[in-house]
Design a protein around this motif. Structure first.
Motif, PDB file in Angstrom:
ATOM      1  N   GLU A 187       1.036   3.939   0.544  1.00  0.00           N
ATOM      2  CA  GLU A 187       1.360   4.586   1.816  1.00  0.00           C
ATOM      3  C   GLU A 187       0.770   5.992   1.891  1.00  0.00           C
ATOM      4  O   GLU A 187       0.259   6.410   2.940  1.00  0.00           O
ATOM      5  N   ILE A 188       0.842   6.740   0.780  1.00  0.00           N
ATOM      6  CA  ILE A 188       0.281   8.096   0.768  1.00  0.00           C
ATOM      7  C   ILE A 188      -1.237   8.047   0.919  1.00  0.00           C
ATOM      8  O   ILE A 188      -1.839   8.852   1.639  1.00  0.00           O
ATOM      9  N   LEU A 189      -1.887   7.087   0.254  1.00  0.00           N
ATOM     10  CA  LEU A 189      -3.337   6.951   0.398  1.00  0.00           C
ATOM     11  C   LEU A 189      -3.714   6.607   1.830  1.00  0.00           C
ATOM     12  O   LEU A 189      -4.689   7.130   2.383  1.00  0.00           O
ATOM     13  N   SER A 190      -2.938   5.697   2.440  1.00  0.00           N
ATOM     14  CA  SER A 190      -3.197   5.358   3.835  1.00  0.00           C
ATOM     15  C   SER A 190      -3.027   6.576   4.728  1.00  0.00           C
ATOM     16  O   SER A 190      -3.809   6.802   5.657  1.00  0.00           O
ATOM     17  N   LEU A 191      -2.015   7.392   4.429  1.00  0.00           N
ATOM     18  CA  LEU A 191      -1.789   8.612   5.211  1.00  0.00           C
ATOM     19  C   LEU A 191      -2.965   9.579   5.070  1.00  0.00           C
ATOM     20  O   LEU A 191      -3.448  10.144   6.058  1.00  0.00           O
TER      21      LEU A 191
END
Length: 689
Positions: free
Chosen positions: A527-531
């Motif tokens: 999720e952080i990478l996608s963000l």
């Protein structure tokens, strides 16, 4: 000379998680209640003694001398028939106030010196420490008696001078605590967000030191009372008929055998006052009670929803886990991003950067790379290779005693010299440990709105609206609840999102992300990478990403710089470096990658890199990886320049052409044999599987 009880280590560990609720729980303990109650009672009774005392301090009744407690004299009388109760509490104001004055002077000198020494670095610390050692070497009692011989029995002045002498010990205790606090990530975050030195100390360093300061102050207060009483016992207190605890104890010592009660009232009051100060110090030093009450648990359960619930990730673009994707597929995606309309300009250019320790070894040498707008550069390598030092040098946040010793950092075409002018506004930081990157003393709302108001010059209401918008931008659905929360009430993933929102408060053009997914589980990492991908795509941010995870680098980065022992050994686009590594160290990192592409069998033995990264100061003259390299040859022991590779990158390997011709790889079984292969005589040896 050392009059400080040096229990700062225990207090410092408690201070790491000290918050308002923790201190309140400590002060509810029986010892703390007794200590605070008794000290307040003695202070109030002493200051108001002229209003309520039954007798004047010099009123004598020779017919009732040395009397035991009675209705007329609750604590009895002294050898001259004077009321002991009236004299005890009348005498209490002087030791209490003079001891408080000693504390004000001691901490007024020692605490600022500790803060300055912790902030300004090793040279300033050495100068201040040498001066304080001179004070600590002076004989305390002899010096006080000499002062009394010059100025007389002016105890307030004497205790103020005692505070000056004790300030050296206060400084030595608080210095270590201040240095520890200044190394915490939320202090670096405050500096990145544009806070000046004074405000960083007042808002972030001092609150974290509050427990240690309170403990030392409480114990020093008890010591001051004993010194005050000791001076009066020796005859250096107020002149008769003015009462003093020390003189009353001296007077009682003459009647220990014929009237022992005379020692009890004054001795008990003095002892209880000292014990009360120490009980208060012990309560402050003790860890906070971990178990909340049942009512609080119910209230907290109803008040705090699960931060990583299904709605938290709904605002983020769907993505596969970086760890589950193969390196080849990820690099194809990175290649597509790199070629899709990339800006040919350069926003950040680092040339021959060197970072070293004052009077010590070099930590980073000859590092060069360039970063284009809207792209992500990954710094990859094992721990100890200089990645974090390189990244932190871009913000001027190097540790004390470490500095940039050479090279150039150019930001948007100009030499970057004043880091404070760009920190937070143009270049921001995302740290790897979100739970310690946020200050536990302040709410999320305070930590977001303050830099917004400072950077964007807006009012309180507008700052809160922008903070709510930033939280929504980083995928937080319940922004109002998060704004009211404190860091300890957030999960790791939610705290990292808050840290990213904090980095965006100044609308920066470059983010320094120091392993932003290391402390998170696999789902939250995705999720952080996608963000981060969404932020780069939507806002045109540039990112310097420090990471150990090749899957993260392949998934997110456009360009890669592989670092080993303080130097960049290979650089280029992510697709070219990860698909066709040119340096044996890059091959080794990829060979040791535990991810296996779908459809391929799991090898019986995973590749590993023998040995460890050589520490700074022990780097070899030639190739720094030679001692661990299976392709090392005699030529690797001599200095050599970097070679062009991957069209836009470079490689630091003397056998680059040979390894390229033979398509050498880092094979698990051959690494286990630990043999140095001669590529010229065995052209297919490196490719064997």
């Amino acid at each position: 000379m050392s009059v400080l009880p040096l229990d700062a280590a225990a207090a410092a560990s408690a201070d790491a998680t000290a918050a308002g609720s923790g201190r309140r729980s400590r002060l509810r303990r029986p010892g703390a209640i007794f200590g605070a109650t008794w000290l307040v009672f003695v202070l109030v009774a002493s200051l108001t003694a002229p209003l309520w005392r039954p007798y004047a301090v010099d009123e004598q009744d020779l017919a009732d001398r040395l009397a035991l407690p009675s209705a007329a004299h609750w604590l009895g009388t002294d050898p001259l028939g004077r009321d002991i109760l009236s004299r005890i509490f009348t005498a209490g104001a002087l030791p209490l106030l003079s001891s408080a004055l000693m504390l004000v002077v001691a901490f007024g000198i020692g605490l600022p010196l500790a803060l300055v020494a912790a902030e300004r670095g090793r040279l300033t610390e050495r100068v201040i420490s040498r001066l304080t050692e001179v004070l600590m070497a002076l004989p305390l009692i002899i010096l006080l008696l000499a002062v009394i011989g010059v100025i007389g029995n002016r105890l307030y002045i004497v205790m103020a001078i005692l505070g000056v002498l004790i300030s050296a010990a206060v400084y030595r205790v608080l210095l270590g605590v201040a240095q520890s606090v200044r190394q915490r990530l939320y202090v670096d975050a405050a500096r990145v967000n544009g806070l000046g030195s004074l405000r960083v100390n007042l808002l972030h360093v001092l609150p974290s030191m509050a427990t240690v300061v309170a403990v030392q102050a409480a114990q020093l207060f008890g010591i001051g009372l004993l010194i005050n009483a000791g001076l009066a016992f020796l005859g250096f207190g107020p002149a008769e008929p003015e009462p003093s605890w020390g003189f009353m104890i001296q007077d009682a010592s003459k009647h220990l055998f014929d009237h022992p009660w005379l020692m009890v009232p004054t001795g008990t009051v003095l002892a209880l006052t000292v014990v009360a100060a120490n009980e208060l110090a012990d309560a402050l030093a003790a860890p906070a009670r971990p178990e909340p009450t049942r009512r609080r648990r119910r209230a907290r359960a109803g008040r705090i929803a699960s931060p990583n619930g299904p709605t938290a990730g709904a605002a983020l673009a769907p993505t596969a886990s970086a760890g589950a994707a193969s390196v080849g597929a990820a690099t194809e995606a990175a290649s597509g991003r790199a070629g899709a309309g990339a800006d040919p300009g350069v926003v950040l250019e680092v040339r021959n950067l060197s970072v070293g320790v004052d009077d010590g070894p070099t930590l980073v040498s000859g590092v060069s790379f360039a970063l284009r707008p809207g792209t992500v550069l990954g710094l990859v390598g094992e721990s100890g290779c200089g990645k974090t030092m390189t990244a932190r040098s871009l913000l001027g946040l190097l540790p004390d005693g470490v500095a940039v010793t050479g090279g150039s950092i150019r930001w948007q075409g100009r030499e970057l010299t004043d880091f404070r002018a760009v920190r937070g506004r143009e270049i921001a930081l995302i740290s790897q440990e979100p739970m310690v990157a946020l200050d536990p003393m302040f709410s999320v709302a305070y930590q977001l709105t303050q830099p917004i108001r400072r950077f964007r010059s807006v009012g309180r209401a507008e700052a809160r609206r922008i903070a709510r918008s930033l939280l929504g931008q980083v995928g937080i659905v319940d922004a109002d609840r998060v704004l009211k929360s404190y860091p300890h009430q957030l999960s790791g993933g939610m705290a990292q999102r808050v840290c990213i929102a904090l980095a965006l408060t100044g609308e920066p053009k470059l983010l320094i992300a120091d392993e932003p997914t290391t402390a998170l589980d696999v789902t939250v990492q995705a999720e952080i990478l996608s963000l981060l991908r969404a932020l780069v795509r939507d806002t045109g941010l540039s990112v310097v990403l420090v990471s150990h995870d090749l899957g993260v680098v392949a998934d997110l980065c456009d360009d890669v710089a592989v670092m080993y022992a303080g130097a960049v050994v290979e650089s280029g686009t992510a697709a070219s470096v990860l698909d066709a590594p040119a340096h044996p160290y890059t091959m080794a990192l990829l060979g040791a990658n535990p991810h296996v592409p779908e459809g391929e069998p799991v090898p019986l033995r995973l590749a590993s890199i023998p040995g460890t990264v050589p520490p700074p100061g022990q780097w070899p003259t030639g190739c720094r990886f030679a001692s661990r390299c299976r392709f090392a040859a005699a030529a690797c022991g001599e200095p050599f320049p970097a070679r062009s590779a991957h069209e836009t990158g470079s490689v630091l390997c003397v056998r680059f052409d040979e390894l390229t011709r033979t398509h050498a790889t880092w094979d698990a079984e051959e690494v286990g044999a630990q043999t140095a292969l001669d590529v010229e005589t065995t052209p297919t040896a490196g490719a064997a599987r």
